[in-house]
Design an enzyme around this catalytic site. Sequence first.
Site, mmCIF file in Angstrom:
data_model
loop_
_atom_site.group_PDB
_atom_site.id
_atom_site.type_symbol
_atom_site.label_atom_id
_atom_site.label_comp_id
_atom_site.label_asym_id
_atom_site.label_seq_id
_atom_site.Cartn_x
_atom_site.Cartn_y
_atom_site.Cartn_z
ATOM 1 N N HIS A 36 19.955 -52.473 14.770
ATOM 2 C CA HIS A 36 20.817 -52.534 13.589
ATOM 3 C C HIS A 36 22.235 -52.903 14.039
ATOM 4 C CE1 HIS A 36 22.454 -51.859 9.755
ATOM 5 N NE2 HIS A 36 23.143 -50.795 10.092
ATOM 6 N N ASN A 45 28.045 -55.251 9.299
ATOM 7 C CA ASN A 45 26.864 -54.454 8.956
ATOM 8 C C ASN A 45 26.392 -54.840 7.551
ATOM 9 O OD1 ASN A 45 25.071 -52.428 8.222
ATOM 10 N ND2 ASN A 45 26.378 -50.739 8.887
ATOM 11 N N CYS A 62 20.329 -48.419 5.802
ATOM 12 C CA CYS A 62 20.218 -49.487 6.804
ATOM 13 C C CYS A 62 18.828 -49.585 7.425
ATOM 14 C CB CYS A 62 21.250 -49.288 7.900
ATOM 15 S SG CYS A 62 22.923 -49.264 7.276
HETATM 16 N N1 ACO Z 1 42.114 -50.221 11.831
HETATM 17 C C1 ACO Z 1 42.955 -49.466 12.562
HETATM 18 N N2 ACO Z 1 42.773 -48.165 12.771
HETATM 19 C C2 ACO Z 1 41.690 -47.589 12.210
HETATM 20 C C3 ACO Z 1 40.776 -48.310 11.433
HETATM 21 C C4 ACO Z 1 41.022 -49.678 11.250
HETATM 22 N N3 ACO Z 1 40.210 -50.452 10.527
HETATM 23 N N4 ACO Z 1 39.809 -47.467 11.036
HETATM 24 C C5 ACO Z 1 40.086 -46.252 11.531
HETATM 25 N N5 ACO Z 1 41.241 -46.311 12.241
HETATM 26 C C6 ACO Z 1 41.911 -45.243 12.949
HETATM 27 C C7 ACO Z 1 41.553 -43.886 12.411
HETATM 28 O O1 ACO Z 1 42.372 -43.572 11.283
HETATM 29 C C8 ACO Z 1 41.823 -42.998 13.583
HETATM 30 O O2 ACO Z 1 43.204 -42.736 13.630
HETATM 31 P P1 ACO Z 1 43.729 -41.259 13.990
HETATM 32 O O3 ACO Z 1 43.197 -40.981 15.374
HETATM 33 O O4 ACO Z 1 45.199 -41.416 13.899
HETATM 34 O O5 ACO Z 1 43.131 -40.366 12.931
HETATM 35 C C9 ACO Z 1 41.484 -43.877 14.779
HETATM 36 O O6 ACO Z 1 41.471 -45.217 14.293
HETATM 37 C C10 ACO Z 1 40.156 -43.559 15.435
HETATM 38 O O7 ACO Z 1 39.177 -43.401 14.422
HETATM 39 P P2 ACO Z 1 37.678 -43.060 14.793
HETATM 40 O O8 ACO Z 1 36.934 -42.849 13.507
HETATM 41 O O9 ACO Z 1 37.598 -42.020 15.823
HETATM 42 O O10 ACO Z 1 37.229 -44.434 15.464
HETATM 43 P P3 ACO Z 1 35.874 -44.750 16.176
HETATM 44 O O11 ACO Z 1 36.138 -45.229 17.536
HETATM 45 O O12 ACO Z 1 34.851 -43.671 16.002
HETATM 46 O O13 ACO Z 1 35.387 -46.030 15.355
HETATM 47 C C11 ACO Z 1 33.817 -46.597 13.612
HETATM 48 C C12 ACO Z 1 35.137 -45.909 13.970
HETATM 49 C C13 ACO Z 1 33.930 -48.063 13.950
HETATM 50 C C14 ACO Z 1 33.568 -46.410 12.121
HETATM 51 C C15 ACO Z 1 32.655 -45.981 14.422
HETATM 52 O O14 ACO Z 1 32.739 -44.587 14.372
HETATM 53 C C16 ACO Z 1 31.287 -46.421 13.945
HETATM 54 O O15 ACO Z 1 30.891 -47.551 14.091
HETATM 55 N N6 ACO Z 1 30.478 -45.458 13.452
HETATM 56 C C17 ACO Z 1 29.085 -45.701 13.089
HETATM 57 C C18 ACO Z 1 28.902 -46.505 11.847
HETATM 58 C C19 ACO Z 1 27.412 -46.714 11.641
HETATM 59 O O16 ACO Z 1 26.625 -46.801 12.559
HETATM 60 N N7 ACO Z 1 26.939 -46.778 10.434
HETATM 61 C C20 ACO Z 1 25.474 -46.951 10.343
HETATM 62 C C21 ACO Z 1 24.903 -46.920 9.144
HETATM 63 S S1 ACO Z 1 25.814 -47.701 7.850
HETATM 64 C C22 ACO Z 1 24.832 -47.516 6.456
HETATM 65 O O17 ACO Z 1 23.821 -46.865 6.441
HETATM 66 C C23 ACO Z 1 25.317 -48.195 5.160
#
Ligand code: ACO
Length: 328
Positions: free
Chosen positions: A255, A285, A115
């Site tokens: 980003h 993204n 990214c």
């Molecule tokens: N719908 C419903 N529930 C979901 C989904 C979904 N799409 N995805 C995950 N969940 C669930 C999980 O299974 C988890 O359930 P559990 O507690 O029963 O295990 C719960 O939701 C919470 O999951 P978390 O991973 O803790 O959720 P979080 O609030 O951290 O959000 C997210 C996840 C959106 C991926 C976030 O962590 C994020 O944005 N991370 C950074 C991503 C990023 O910046 N990437 C940058 C670079 S990308 C690149 O280089 C290509």
Amino acid sequence: MENCGVKILGTGSYLPSRVLTNADLEKMVQTSDEWITTRTGIKERRIADDKTATSDLAVEAAKNALKEAGLAPTDIDAIIVATVTPDMFFPSTACLVQKQLGASKAACFDLSAACTGFIYGLACAKSFIESGMFSNILLIGAETLSKITDWNDRNTCVLFGDGAGAMVLGRTSGQKSVLSVHLGADGNYESLLKLPGGGSRNPATAKTVEERLHFMKMEGREVFKVAVMKMSEAAEKALEIAGKKTGDLALVIPHQANLRIIEAIAKRMALPAEKVYVNLHKYGNVSAATTIIALDEARKESRVKPGDLVELVAFGGGFTWGATVIQL
Ligand code: ACO
């Protein structure tokens, strides 16, 4: 090349027309518009059709940028394509773009920094131009992430989209556009965000396909924490190198991975909401294409005007991070 600087001559972007909404995703995996919106801020994303590859999106964005720059493809000395979704391992996507554009005089290569790819590319373009090696460079961030997305994995499939952005840079002895670039990386985090299959570590086999190793894998929560810290630090460093302060900025383009990450960075930088650009609700993204699509939109929407100071800051797989201060 004394006093030689880099001028932004034009920008362009291109998004595929097909829209995939959160409601569409509700029919594909166990998720909800409410979860996606509150956890990420994303409402919809663009998806390329089966026949469209990254180079096709890149070419359209490039044509738009060249038009604004008033340059012909044959005026371009180098094409750099930042992408994690090249058409194939080789030849480079940049060579395929060159062929489609007819940019016969250009040197061509792809750049892999996930990214942060566009900002890494900007550092390359700046150095090439300032050293006198090239005069006009076409820098593109382009992705078809939908092709490496596991549409059965709700943890990742709601986050990504396809698109391309391009910038034409040239040499100037007048007002410089690229005032600073800061880059960083930490390979110790390589396992948190990756595409494990298909390379020399896990060459494609029936087993790698069965194990779904040709799709992106991400430990979202861990990525989130480091992303906030590293993007805030990078933004500060690029400002320091440019000799500017947060208050001098007309707009910050972070980003577009997650609205909560963007809000956390804005808070750390003490930025008011109107100085932070957000378009992830429309595109999700788009990895290396994200910041340049956003810059092009901000310019075309007149959110920024000539002379304004803008900072781009990004973070991605590797991990990699970077920031740049530009004067439009
Ligand atoms: N719908 C419903 N529930 C979901 C989904 C979904 N799409 N995805 C995950 N969940 C669930 C999980 O299974 C988890 O359930 P559990 O507690 O029963 O295990 C719960 O939701 C919470 O999951 P978390 O991973 O803790 O959720 P979080 O609030 O951290 O959000 C997210 C996840 C959106 C991926 C976030 O962590 C994020 O944005 N991370 C950074 C991503 C990023 O910046 N990437 C940058 C670079 S990308 C690149 O280089 C290509």
